[in-house]
Design an enzyme around this catalytic site. Sequence first.
Site, PDB file in Angstrom:
ATOM      1  CB  CYS A 206       3.480  13.825  -1.508  1.00  0.00           C
ATOM      2  SG  CYS A 206       1.827  13.839  -2.238  1.00  0.00           S
ATOM      3  CB  CYS A 209       2.751  17.154  -5.237  1.00  0.00           C
ATOM      4  SG  CYS A 209       2.937  17.278  -3.432  1.00  0.00           S
ATOM      5  CB  CYS A 228       0.895  15.905   0.883  1.00  0.00           C
ATOM      6  SG  CYS A 228       1.893  17.016  -0.152  1.00  0.00           S
ATOM      7  CB  CYS A 231      -0.887  18.023  -3.422  1.00  0.00           C
ATOM      8  SG  CYS A 231      -0.577  16.329  -2.854  1.00  0.00           S
ATOM      9  CG  ASP A 356      23.590  -4.740  -1.205  1.00  0.00           C
ATOM     10  OD1 ASP A 356      24.476  -4.625  -0.329  1.00  0.00           O
ATOM     11  OD2 ASP A 356      23.110  -3.765  -1.808  1.00  0.00           O
TER      12      ASP A 356
END
Length: 450
Positions: A206, A209, A228, A231, A356
Amino acid sequence: MSLRSHIAIAAGKSAQWILKTFFKGGSSYPGKLALKIDPNVLDHYSDLYEVVVVTGTNGKTLTTALTVNILKQQYEEVLTNPTGANMVQGIVSTFLGAKPKKNQKNFAVLEIDEASLSKVTEYIKPELFVFTNIFRDQMDRYGEIYTTYRLIVEGAAKAPEALILANGDSPIFNSLDTANPRKYYGFDHLPDQEQLAHYNTDGVLCPKCHHILHYQMITYANLGKYYCPNCGFHRPELDYKLTAVTHMDNTSADFVIDGENYGIEVGGMYNVYNALAAASVAEYYQVAPEKIRAGLAYDEKVFGRQEIINIDGKQCTLVLVKNPVGLNQVIDMIGLSPYPFSLVALLNANYADGIDVSWIWDGNHEAFAEMNLPAVIAGGERHEDMALRLKVAGIPSDKLTEVKELDDVIAAIPQLPTDHVYILATYTAVLQLRKKLAEKGYIKGGMDRG
């Protein structure tokens, strides 16, 4: 228009004509020359075009192509940058070659690299931004996903009156306040079912939070109907909804968007998202459903996006892969094939690919072992890395061949035991392969993305 702009445009067009006529190329230099004469040359074109910018990690090219196809059903002049020249000078070159119509709406639909967006919006002010998704991609260039998102938000903020049309299923697009107004498109095609994303998924914390996000529906990766439980952060209301997927195989899909039936001639859930984004742009501009339908059904394969190439009787499907999420979606699409096939995996690690190559270890190559493929070729400049990844995934040694040179890869394809072959390749490998195929007469266009 100022005298300086007149001179810049004339010089750029002259350079473009010379390069195309005598050298068969030159997508960026004319724009570079025009910008050197007048850094504000794009101001002139901003007044002539309704500019739509498409950006994000995956799906930019096909979303752009589908949007152009749809808008062409209604508007005579729809400009785009099919050569993939998405830096500032390439955008200027695109406009230099255009002939806008007077007394009518002219569209420019531009695919812009995430890292380039802020530079482009220094010079041109779009009316609409389309954000497709943000996934981990080329860490050496973009950094983490939140760094990439900040880049495009900052780029969009330079045209604060422009609308952001974002993928509402992506939590990151709801993570920051923006200077721009926003609308969202997304999937609403399944009943709610409590679930978590796969443990190896990025972007599931989230942003408010940092609790792990829960989902009531997941399409793939971290996309879906998220919320979430700690929150209350949740997916925003969708302005444009896909409410059903009625058919999907490895070459096509049918679906329903805002009550209308549509279809596309490419396979995979990720391409349905691209179609949804393009249809949402069209709805925003009030294009009629029958014209959206015609534009989406336009069957012309885009560079490296499920192109079909006949190599001495073998039907080869060429697919660009560049990051784990995109690769996994391609693997899922391939898994829908109703016929046996062989696999060619080409891995390069140049700047445009991302230097990479560790990302290949996050791709679900193990799925290929489960498909019991009769033959696999590992090639490209990093063929040893590709071969090792496939061996660890479970591809038997007697079915895996390592081939470094592309000429040898092309020569080996007609000897494969199946009529169908999937060629998965990173960006510069696609370019190099297409150049070789053009030289040998299998395709036209070579390294040209258009």
